[in-house]
Design a protein around this motif. Structure first.
Motif, short mmCIF file in Angstrom:
data_model
loop_
_atom_site.label_atom_id
_atom_site.label_comp_id
_atom_site.label_asym_id
_atom_site.label_seq_id
_atom_site.Cartn_x
_atom_site.Cartn_y
_atom_site.Cartn_z
N GLU A 196 94.51 -116.51 0.71
CA GLU A 196 94.98 -117.38 -0.12
C GLU A 196 94.18 -117.34 -1.50
O GLU A 196 95.06 -117.50 -2.74
CB GLU A 196 94.33 -118.77 0.79
CG GLU A 196 94.87 -120.14 0.34
CD GLU A 196 94.21 -121.25 0.95
OE1 GLU A 196 94.48 -121.36 2.04
OE2 GLU A 196 93.76 -122.28 0.09
N GLY A 197 92.91 -116.90 -1.46
CA GLY A 197 92.20 -116.72 -2.68
C GLY A 197 92.99 -115.64 -3.43
O GLY A 197 92.91 -115.57 -4.70
N LYS A 218 92.44 -117.44 4.69
CA LYS A 218 91.66 -117.93 3.76
C LYS A 218 91.34 -116.89 2.42
O LYS A 218 91.46 -117.40 1.47
CB LYS A 218 90.16 -118.55 4.29
CG LYS A 218 89.47 -119.71 3.60
CD LYS A 218 88.30 -120.20 4.24
CE LYS A 218 87.41 -120.61 3.41
NZ LYS A 218 85.97 -120.55 3.92
N ARG A 238 96.18 -114.99 -3.45
CA ARG A 238 97.50 -115.49 -3.91
C ARG A 238 96.95 -116.33 -5.25
O ARG A 238 97.80 -116.25 -6.11
CB ARG A 238 98.15 -116.44 -2.94
CG ARG A 238 98.98 -115.29 -1.79
CD ARG A 238 99.86 -116.21 -1.00
NE ARG A 238 99.35 -117.24 -0.43
CZ ARG A 238 99.13 -117.43 0.81
NH1 ARG A 238 99.03 -116.36 1.50
NH2 ARG A 238 98.41 -118.41 1.37
N GLU A 239 95.93 -117.21 -5.18
CA GLU A 239 95.64 -118.22 -6.19
C GLU A 239 95.46 -117.37 -7.48
O GLU A 239 95.83 -117.91 -8.70
CB GLU A 239 94.37 -118.90 -5.83
CG GLU A 239 94.73 -119.97 -5.22
CD GLU A 239 93.29 -120.69 -4.28
OE1 GLU A 239 92.35 -120.30 -5.08
OE2 GLU A 239 93.59 -121.50 -3.50
N ARG A 240 94.72 -116.01 -7.28
CA ARG A 240 94.52 -115.21 -8.67
C ARG A 240 95.85 -114.43 -9.03
O ARG A 240 95.52 -113.75 -9.83
CB ARG A 240 93.40 -114.40 -8.34
CG ARG A 240 92.16 -115.07 -8.64
CD ARG A 240 91.12 -114.03 -8.69
NE ARG A 240 89.64 -114.45 -8.78
CZ ARG A 240 88.94 -114.06 -9.76
NH1 ARG A 240 89.19 -113.03 -10.38
NH2 ARG A 240 87.75 -114.62 -9.83
N GLY A 241 96.87 -114.70 -8.09
CA GLY A 241 98.18 -113.91 -8.69
C GLY A 241 97.92 -112.26 -8.22
O GLY A 241 98.68 -111.55 -8.74
N GLU A 274 82.80 -115.60 -0.68
CA GLU A 274 83.32 -115.91 -2.00
C GLU A 274 83.55 -114.73 -3.02
O GLU A 274 84.32 -114.99 -3.89
CB GLU A 274 82.26 -116.91 -2.72
CG GLU A 274 81.80 -118.07 -1.84
CD GLU A 274 80.69 -117.97 -1.11
OE1 GLU A 274 79.50 -117.30 -1.61
OE2 GLU A 274 80.58 -117.66 0.21
#
Lengths: 305, 235
Positions: free
Chosen positions: A203-204, A200, A206-209, A170
């Motif tokens: 993806e994290g 995975k 990308r989520e944070r840009g 994480e």
């Protein structure tokens, strides 16, 4: 442009970048680096010169980078915090820039107990994130970490490494965010075998840009044998090698060509993953295989930008 | 507390070569707790030296004593009568105790009987773990009460390195937890995970040994020459 390196131009122009590794020899001779540079010229946008990798005493990354430069090959000079304090790191950065080295990879460095100088007194004055902060400040604010102004700032494109396969998982995205905030322009990842976990992780990202703020080069290592695969699974910390890969290598009639095949498949796949801006090929002690991988993966010739 | 362990007897014997009247001096503080240099250990080492002497025709006499703390001059001075007839002291204290002993008795050779390891704490019976590197600039408020300087093999300040797997440190996976994995879980429990996002800037190591041997002066506690004379403090 921050440094105007070839790697920076390729990445900034939106091309899928290729970097590869050249391992400096345990030798005072420049021949091996020279030969590798000549052999690999044109097959990657820049080449990493490792810095006493796994804490084994080798030809220095600075000298190796200069040898590459003299061969017309662009280096990425690796700089670990294990062996130098902030005075030496900054001094070597100024030296590298003065010699025309335009890419630097900031690393904490493998612990000395893994190498051939186990009794060494390590340094770890700063960590890789602090190294990035200091180098960025030198480049962008023309000041050393102590605050004093430089007569001329170093021109460097700053890289860092990230390992999506280390724990706690994480935290791995946060760690990348910290490296970006500290000044990383590009990231080279640990070798990927566990594609699910990598996806995975990205993806994290990308989520944070973060993929918009930093160029991510996904790491691959071509396997030579089933033994190498097992070694990486069991002995190299921070690596995950799924059994499926080991099975493929075990069943292969020609393990070397199977290793190349797996590597090319991985690159083909990584080209389709959003947020991945290139690949970093680490053909450890198998540098001669890089041209074949790059050609097979449809990444040759490299763009002229 | 300071954690130490006994030097091998062979090394102790080698280092005592040439001495005849030896005092084995123990310390009842930290090194007694880590079973290295307390009264019991002093007894064992002294007896071992006597037996060795008898077996190898060594003409040495071995006496033993254990004091409260070898790191404090007052306690060390109290054994003057015993020490004065000796030509060597085997100090079964930490390196601090051994040095204070030498300082108080400058004409008698002090030989260390222990290897001083670290500042730590007992984890369970028979196990002691390093906790503090004495760097002089504590960051425990940011790291969930776990020291990354002492407990991370690379003293990292901004999170675990790439070798952290399954909560273990790559340097000694069997015996060492990854300090940053522990910090992560501690901050998570404390609801302070945002600390992990904070970039800790390069550390000022001046407060560590990098600034030279350290000295703390509490001016309000220092005695004036008059007060020293009044209390009879030796110069």
């Amino acid at each position: 442009m921050k440094a105007g390196s070839n790697l920076e131009r390729v990445l900034e122009s939106g091309n899928f970048a290729v970097t590869a590794e050249i391992g400096p020899p345990k030798s005072a001779s420049s021949n091996i680096v020279k030969q590798h540079a000549q052999m690999l010229k044109g097959y990657a946008d820049a080449f990493n010169l490792t810095d006493n990798q796994t804490a084994i005493v080798r030809l220095s990354s600075l000298a190796s980078a200069l040898i590459c430069l003299n061969e017309g090959v662009e280096p990425v000079m690796q700089m670990t915090c294990r062996d130098r304090n902030r005075i030496a790191l900054q001094s070597d950065l100024l030296g590298a820039s003065a010699l025309g080295i335009r890419n630097v990879l900031c690393l904490t460095g493998d612990h000395q107990t893994f190498g051939n100088e186990k009794g060494a007194k390590n340094v770890y004055d700063i960590d890789s994130i602090q190294e990035l902060m200091i180098f960025k400040q030198m480049r962008d604010e023309k000041r050393i970490s102590g605050g004093e102004e430089l007569e001329e700032a170093p021109k460097v494109f700053l890289g860092a490494a990230e390992n999506p396969f280390a724990d706690p998982f994480e935290f791995r995205v946060i760690r990348l965010a910290k490296k970006v905030a500290a000044g990383a322009d590009f990231i080279q990842t640990q070798a990927i075998y566990d594609m699910d976990r990598f996806e995975k992780w990205i993806e994290g990202i990308r989520e944070r840009g973060l993929d918009k703020k930093v160029h991510i080069l996904a790491g691959v290592i071509p396997l030579k044998s089933v033994g190498a695969a097992k070694y990486m699974k069991n002995k190299v910390s921070g690596m995950i090698v799924p059994d499926e890969i080991i099975d493929r290598m075990k069943k292969a009639k020609d393990p070397k060509s199977e290793g190349v095949k797996i590597c090319v498949e991985q690159i083909e796949h990584l080209k389709t993953v959003k947020g991945v801006h290139g690949v970093h090929i680490m053909a450890i002690a198998w540098e001669e295989i890089v041209p074949e991988i790059v050609r097979e993966a449809g990444l040759y010739p490299r763009p002229q930008v | 507390m300071i954690i130490a362990e006994q030097k091998p007897l062979k090394e102790i014997i080698h280092n005592l070569e040439g001495h005849r009247n030896i005092l084995v001096a123990g310390c009842r503080s930290c090194v007694a707790i880590c079973l290295a240099g307390g009264e019991k250990e002093v007894g064992i080492v002294a007896e071992a030296l006597r037996v060795y002497g008898e077996m190898h025709g060594k003409l040495w006499t071995i006496e033993e004593i254990t004091i409260e703390r070898q790191c404090e001059k007052e306690w060390v001075r109290e054994i003057q009568a015993v020490v004065s007839s000796k030509d060597a002291i085997l100090s079964m204290a930490c390196g601090v105790g051994a040095q204070v002993m030498q300082e108080i008795y400058p004409d008698i050779r002090v030989v260390p009987g222990l290897n001083t390891s670290n500042m730590g704490a007992p984890e369970e019976q028979g196990i002691w773990r390093e906790k503090c590197a004495g760097c002089g600039d504590c960051v425990l408020h940011l790291t969930g009460g776990i020291c990354p300087i002492a407990r991370c093999s690379k003293s990292l300040l901004n999170g675990p390195c790439g070798g952290s797997q399954n909560g273990r440190c790559e340097v000694n996976p069997d015996s060492t937890p990854c300090a940053w994995d522990q910090i992560y879980h501690s901050l998570k429990r404390l609801g302070k995970l945002e600390f992990m996002e904070q970039i800790i800037p390069p550390k000022n190591w001046i407060t560590s040994h990098s600034g030279g041997p350290r000295l703390i002066v509490r001016q309000d506690a220092v005695l004036t020459p008059e007060e020293k004379a009044e209390k009879g403090v030796p110069k």
